[in-house]
Design a protein around this motif. Structure first.
Motif, mmCIF file in Angstrom:
data_model
loop_
_atom_site.group_PDB
_atom_site.id
_atom_site.type_symbol
_atom_site.label_atom_id
_atom_site.label_comp_id
_atom_site.label_asym_id
_atom_site.label_seq_id
_atom_site.Cartn_x
_atom_site.Cartn_y
_atom_site.Cartn_z
ATOM 1 N N VAL A 418 6.277 21.711 -20.777
ATOM 2 C CA VAL A 418 6.548 22.968 -20.068
ATOM 3 C C VAL A 418 7.868 23.509 -20.607
ATOM 4 O O VAL A 418 8.897 22.866 -20.459
ATOM 5 N N GLN A 420 11.388 25.026 -21.001
ATOM 6 C CA GLN A 420 12.453 25.077 -19.995
ATOM 7 C C GLN A 420 12.560 26.462 -19.373
ATOM 8 O O GLN A 420 12.812 26.607 -18.172
ATOM 9 N N ASP A 423 9.833 26.427 -16.787
ATOM 10 C CA ASP A 423 10.007 25.410 -15.770
ATOM 11 C C ASP A 423 11.116 25.775 -14.787
ATOM 12 O O ASP A 423 11.059 25.448 -13.611
#
Length: 429
Positions: A418, A420, A423
């Motif tokens: 994922v 950053q 996320d």
């Protein structure tokens, strides 16, 4: 209004999953969007077409774009098992499991259902249906803008539209890409795919459906890859009582006509396909194939990874950026993540730093998509028994347990990755 405060506008070429995903992501980033699509009307959601599989990240992103996140769950089915098995000469008794992953967490959808779900959440006025993209150039009035030329198919009128950003979401035969790389060609995989969707909603208890559930007892939660000698099939259930199947066949590259990766099939071709299926696959699967209306053939291609997917204020997403073979279940998932990352980059940097936003998008997505394209290519050659670099072709009869583990989806690079940027901001649904 201050120039830096004006609302920027993106022109998206292509109204498929990649294009409408970009519309969602860019609208959330505070941009205006206009989608040009050469199809004259939205897809109708018919029972024919293609199935697809959404990974957990794509599920989360789609839910963040919907007014009611639960609608995604209602229009998809869980795929909790990834199973690769072998079939020997059409004999049910001559079948064995090659690998099995019970921690799979994908969901299955019909392409038209997913498209409709995303499309119905967008303002209808952002779509220009029946508009064929022709070309683009820098705006004469403002060199920082881009001007699109398109033909209105219904009237043959040529129109021009100006925006701050051009998003090429026009598929593996992208006209936007061809502007920059006219010699960039698709790479034929060495095989094609017969595929179809069987709607059994009106005959749930038929002999065919009872039989396929006996032969493939975990339909409804399992993604089946069934391998034969130099061929394999994919089988899984879709919502609304449908079964999606794909059958890959090694063959010389066919000659395509027009701007499509689908071959128009005739009755004689279908008859011969049925005969060939009877020689290879179990009778329960053959019945599914024979009862499927309007099966079609996809020519399976990809492209060697590009060195860039951004040129000034033009950016590629989805299959325009990285057409891939289907074995890693990446095409739709990459398109959705492309859109989300592009939206977050534009939101982070703003119009005044557009070049920085696009550079970050490219730096995040290009390394990942490049490795996934190459791994998906490898998986296809593995499952089709084709030549592999530095090793013998995969032979299901003598394959070791270690060899069989290579068949699993979770081996694809960045499988659970994922970014950053995503996320840090995505919501828990």
């Amino acid at each position: 209004m201050n120039e830096n405060k004006r609302i920027p506008k993106a022109l998206i070429v292509g109204g498929s999953i990649a294009g409408i995903s970009c519309a969602h992501a860019l609208l959330k980033a505070g941009w205006k969007v206009q989608i040009l699509e050469k199809s004259t009307t939205p897809p109708t959601g018919s029972s024919t077409g293609a199935g697809l599989s959404l990974d957990p990240l794509s599920q989360s992103l789609i839910q963040s774009w919907l007014s009611d996140p639960h609608r995604l769950l209602h229009s998809t089915l869980p795929l909790t098992v990834d199973q690769n098995q072998a079939t020997a000469d059409g004999e049910t008794t001559g079948r064995w499991i090659l690998s099995r992953d019970e921690s799979f967490n994908f969901r299955a959808a019909l392409w038209a259902d997913l498209h409709g779900l995303l499309y119905n959440e967008l303002p209808p006025e952002i779509f220009l249906w029946g508009h064929h993209f022709l070309s683009f150039c820098k705006s004469e009035d403002d060199k920082a803008s881009v001007k699109i030329t398109a033909r209105v198919l219904q009237t043959d009128e040529i129109i021009e539209i100006v925006g701050d950003l051009l998003v090429g979401a026009d598929g593996c035969l992208s006209s936007v890409l061809q502007t920059f790389l006219p010699n960039s060609k698709l790479r034929y995989s060495g095989y094609c795919a017969w595929r179809g969707v069987l709607d059994f909603s009106k005959n749930e208890d038929s002999e065919t459906i009872v039989g396929i559930r006996k032969a493939y007892p975990e339909l409804g939660k399992c993604l089946y890859f069934d391998l034969g000698s130099a061929t394999h099939i994919v089988l899984y259930e879709l919502p609304k009582k449908k079964i999606n199947w794909i059958w890959y066949i090694n063959q010389p590259e066919p000659q395509l006509k027009g701007n499509s990766m689908t071959i128009r099939v005739q009755d004689e071709m279908v008859r011969k396909m049925h005969e060939q299926a009877e020689k290879i696959w179990v009778p329960e699967f053959v019945k599914i194939v024979k009862e499927t209306k309007e099966p079609f053939i996809n020519v399976i291609c990809d492209r060697n990874p590009l060195e860039q997917i951004v040129w000034d204020n033009v950016v590629l997403v989805g299959d325009a950026a990285h057409p891939t073979t289907p074995h890693g279940l990446r095409s739709t998932n990459m398109s959705i993540l492309d859109a989300a990352v592009l939206g977050k980059c534009l939101e982070k940097w703003g119009l005044e730093n557009l070049q920085s936003a696009l550079a970050e998008y490219q730096s995040i997505r290009l390394p990942v998509s490049s490795k996934q394209v190459l791994h998906s290519r490898y998986m296809g050659r593995l499952k089709q028994g084709l030549a592999l670099p530095d090793r013998e072709p995969f032979n299901l009869r003598v394959a070791t347990p270690e060899n069989c583990l290579e068949l699993q989806q979770k081996n694809i690079p960045f499988f659970n990755d994922v970014p950053q940027l995503i996320d840090a901001t995505r919501k828990s649904i």
